[in-house]
Design an enzyme around this catalytic site. Structure first.
Site, PDB file in Angstrom:
ATOM      1  N   SER A 140      -7.222   7.819  -1.787  1.00 21.58           N
ATOM      2  CA  SER A 140      -7.018   7.760  -3.214  1.00 21.58           C
ATOM      3  C   SER A 140      -8.350   7.094  -3.798  1.00 21.58           C
ATOM      4  CB  SER A 140      -5.967   6.369  -3.254  1.00 21.58           C
ATOM      5  OG  SER A 140      -5.988   5.954  -4.720  1.00 21.58           O
ATOM      6  N   TYR A 153      -3.199  -2.045  -1.288  1.00 18.32           N
ATOM      7  CA  TYR A 153      -3.153  -0.444  -1.272  1.00 18.32           C
ATOM      8  C   TYR A 153      -4.595   0.046  -1.289  1.00 18.32           C
ATOM      9  CZ  TYR A 153      -2.292   4.406  -3.110  1.00 18.32           C
ATOM     10  OH  TYR A 153      -2.456   5.720  -3.171  1.00 18.32           O
TER      11      TYR A 153
END
Ligand SMILES: NC(=O)c1ccc[n+]([C@@H]2O[C@H](COP(=O)([O-])OP(=O)(O)OC[C@H]3O[C@@H](n4cnc5c(N)ncnc54)[C@H](O)[C@@H]3O)[C@@H](O)[C@H]2O)c1
Length: 248
Positions: A140, A153
Site C-alpha cells: 500500500s 495498517y
C-alpha cells in the site's frame, strides 16, 4: 492480448475488490487461476463473472492460518498442474487513532496482511519455475506516506513491502521476480467510509486524495497483470506505486 495463456496463477483475496478484478483480468488474458479467499460467496461471484479463455478454480481459506495456507498451495498446484505466478492480494484495513490502538488490532493486521503474504510466499516458492516464476505482493502507498489513523495498517503494509524487497534479493539467483505493488486509494469495500469511526476528524483525509480520485480496482489489476507478465521480465525488487499522484 493472451499474455497468460498456459500460465498457472495462485491468487489470494480473489473474493472482492482488487483480487477479483485481478483474477478476472488474468483469466481474460488466458490464465488458469486458483483463487483463495475467506469468503466463499465472494469467490463464487468472481468465478461466475469470469469470461475469456482462462478459468478460475476457488478455495475458501484463511491466509492467516498456516495449515490452511500449506493445504491451499498444495491444492492449487494439484488443480493447476503446477504454479507459475503467485499474487498476494488478501488483506484487511483498520482505522484507529493511536490512543485506541490495541495489541489485538496489531496482531490481527500483521497476521493477515504480513504473515499471510509471507506464508504463501514460503509455500509457493519451491514450486515456482526458475527463470519465469513471479510473485506479486500487494502492499500500500500507506507503507511510505503518513496517513492519519492508519498506523497499524501502514506498519503491516510496510512489512509486506520490506519482506518483498528482501525476498526479491533472495530468489534473484533463481531468476524469480518479486514485485510489490502499492495502490493508493481504491474504490473497494475495504476502503469505504464505514471504516472511519464517526468521531474522527475526516478532514485529515483530504491530504491523501489523488487529484484523479480513487482508482477503480481494474486500474490496479492492470498494473498487477503487467508486473506478472513477461512484459515486466526485467522488473524485480522495485515497488510499483499506483496512487494517482496522491503525493505530487
Ligand atoms: N482499497 C484500497 O484503497 C487499497 C489501497 C492500498 C492497498 N490495498 C490492499 O489491496 C488488497 C485488496 O484490498 P481491496 O481493496 O480489494 O479490499 P476488499 O475488502 O475488497 O478485498 C479483500 C479480500 O481479502 C479477503 N480476505 C481478508 N482477510 C482474509 C483472510 N484472512 N484470508 C483470506 N482472505 C481474506 C476478503 O475476504 C476480501 O475478499 C489488500 O491487501 C489491501 O490492503 C487496498
Amino acid at each position: 492480448m493472451n499474455r497468460f495463456e498456459g500460465t498457472k496463477v495462485l491468487l489470494t483475496g480473489g473474493g472482492s475488490g482488487i483480487g477479483r478484478a485481478t483474477a478476472l483480468r488474468l483469466a481474460a488474458e488466458g490464465a488458469a487461476l486458483f483463487a483463495v479467499d475467506l469468503s466463499g460467496e465472494g469467490l463464487a461471484e468472481t468465478a461466475a463473472a469470469a469470461s475469456g479463455p482462462g478459468r478460475i478454480a476457488t478455495r475458501v481459506a484463511d491466509v492467516a492460518d498456516e495449515a490452511a495456507v500449506v493445504a491451499a498451495v498444495r491444492a492449487a498446484a494439484d488443480e493447476l498442474g503446477g504454479l507459475d505466478v503467485l499474487v498476494n492480494v488478501a488483506g484487511i484495513h483498520r482505522t484507529t487513532p493511536i490512543d485506541r490502538l490495541t495489541v489485538a488490532d496489531l496482531h490481527h493486521l500483521f497476521t493477515v496482511n504480513a504473515v499471510g503474504t509471507a506464508l504463501f510466499c514460503r509455500e509457493a516458492l519451491p514450486l515456482l519455475p526458475d527463470r519465469t516464476g513471479v510473485v506479486v505482493n500487494v502492499a500500500s502507498s500507506a507503507a511510505a506516506h503518513g496517513n492519519p489513523y492508519m498506523t497499524a495498517y501502514a506498519a503491516s503494509k510496510g512489512a509486506v513491502l520490506g519482506f518483498s524487497l528482501s525476498l526479491a534479493a533472495e530468489v534473484a539467483h533463481r531468476g524469480i521476480r518479486v514485485v510489490p505493488v502499492s495502490p493508493g486509494s481504491v474504490a473497494t469495500p475495504l476502503a469505504g467510509p464505514h471504516v472511519l469511526p464517526p468521531d474522527l476528524d475526516v478532514s485529515y483525509y483530504g491530504r491523501i486524495r489523488s487529484p484523479f480520485g480513487a482508482a477503480e480496482p481494474e486500474q490496479i489489476a492492470g498494473v498487477i497483470a503487467f508486473a506478472a507478465s513477461r512484459d515486466a521480465g526485467y522488473l524485480t525488487g522495485a515497488e510499483l506505486r499506483v496512487d494517482g499522484g496522491s503525493h505530487i
